[in-house]
Scaffold this active site. Structure first.
Site, PDB file in Angstrom:
ATOM      1  N   LYS A  87      -2.935 -10.589  46.610  1.00 31.15           N
ATOM      2  CA  LYS A  87      -1.548 -10.162  46.352  1.00 31.15           C
ATOM      3  C   LYS A  87      -1.579  -8.799  45.672  1.00 31.15           C
ATOM      4  CE  LYS A  87       2.648 -12.514  44.782  1.00 31.15           C
ATOM      5  NZ  LYS A  87       3.113 -13.644  43.964  1.00 31.15           N
TER       6      LYS A  87
HETATM    7  O1  G3P Z   1       7.051 -15.241  43.693  1.00 29.46           O
HETATM    8  C1  G3P Z   1       7.688 -14.404  42.768  1.00 29.46           C
HETATM    9  C2  G3P Z   1       8.295 -15.212  41.713  1.00 29.46           C
HETATM   10  O2  G3P Z   1       7.316 -15.881  40.974  1.00 29.46           O
HETATM   11  C3  G3P Z   1       9.217 -14.496  40.825  1.00 29.46           C
HETATM   12  O3  G3P Z   1      10.166 -15.421  40.515  1.00 29.46           O
HETATM   13  O4  G3P Z   1      11.934 -16.435  39.202  1.00 29.46           O
HETATM   14  O5  G3P Z   1      10.322 -14.821  38.113  1.00 29.46           O
HETATM   15  O6  G3P Z   1      12.042 -14.006  39.708  1.00 29.46           O
HETATM   16  P1  G3P Z   1      11.175 -15.149  39.306  1.00 29.46           P
END
Ligand code: G3P
Length: 216
Positions: A87
């Site tokens: 990633k």
């Molecule tokens: O895959 C990306 C994710 O982990 C981010 O999620 O909820 O932190 O915006 P969030």
């Protein structure tokens, strides 16, 4: 559409995997830190454990931000298991590194995508997956799913091969709308996956069936 779980929590990965519908896992430095995974040895061991649990692509994020650093780190991550996907952040050196990984047969997930232009560049570089963060787009007052639709249309018209991996999913409706918009993958928290199961009429209907079954 493939289902990935977006966590480094082994119990949640196991619960989603037991459902039989899990196609992979995504992690990021925030999710790894949340589980208290610290130091290179522990990080590698954690990825190995996840790869042994789930038969599918497992995204492991690099911490470097230079071309050389990303390539060196990505090679080490890719050596952990054939299912590891490196990633890489959507930055200039990240794009160069994705091209290098693509030329050298290493799968990549270009993360932190917030625009169609970024998605075009990542696809040109040969990213296996590109991750638009739809929840964070919604947080700013825009519509993250509209970006998924736009990227899906561009990739179809242009024949780009990168898979659209909708990330930053916050609820079951995000998953449904991403499926409709043409996402190839949704990476979701466990709660959002389990939320798809729920409907009050299912619960009411089942209670009635079970009640009537006593009269059979
Ligand atoms: O895959 C990306 C994710 O982990 C981010 O999620 O909820 O932190 O915006 P969030």
């Amino acid at each position: 559409m493939k289902f990935f779980i977006d966590t480094a929590n082994l119990a949640q990965i196991s619960e989603a995997n037991d459902l039989g519908i899990l196609d992979g896992v995504t992690t990021n430095p925030s999710l790894m830190a949340k589980e208290g995974i610290k130091g290179e040895e522990a990080i590698v061991a954690h990825y190995k454990t996840i790869c042994d649990m789930v038969d599918g692509d497992i995204s492991a994020e690099v911490l470097g931000v230079t071309f050389e650093g990303i390539v060196e780190e990505g090679k080490k991550l890719a050596a952990i298991h054939p299912n590891i996907v490196v990633k890489v952040p959507m930055i200039k050196d990240g794009i160069k590194a994705i091209k290098w990984f693509s030329d050298n047969g290493i799968k990549t997930n270009c993360t932190l995508i917030f625009s169609a232009g970024q998605a075009i560049l990542a696809a040109k570089a040969g990213a296996t997956y590109i991750s638009p963060f739809i929840g964070r787009i919604d947080d700013g007052g825009w519509d993250g799913v509209q970006l998924i639709e736009q990227i899906a249309q561009i990739y179809a018209v242009q024949g780009f091969k990168s898979q659209i991996l909708a990330a930053s999913i916050r609820n079951p409706n995000h998953i449904i709308r991403c499926a409709e918009a043409g996402a190839n993958v949704c990476t979701c928290p466990l709660d959002s996956i389990l939320g798809l199961l729920k409907h009050p009429l299912t619960d009411i209907g089942l209670a009635k069936f079970l009640e009537d079954a006593k009269k059979m």
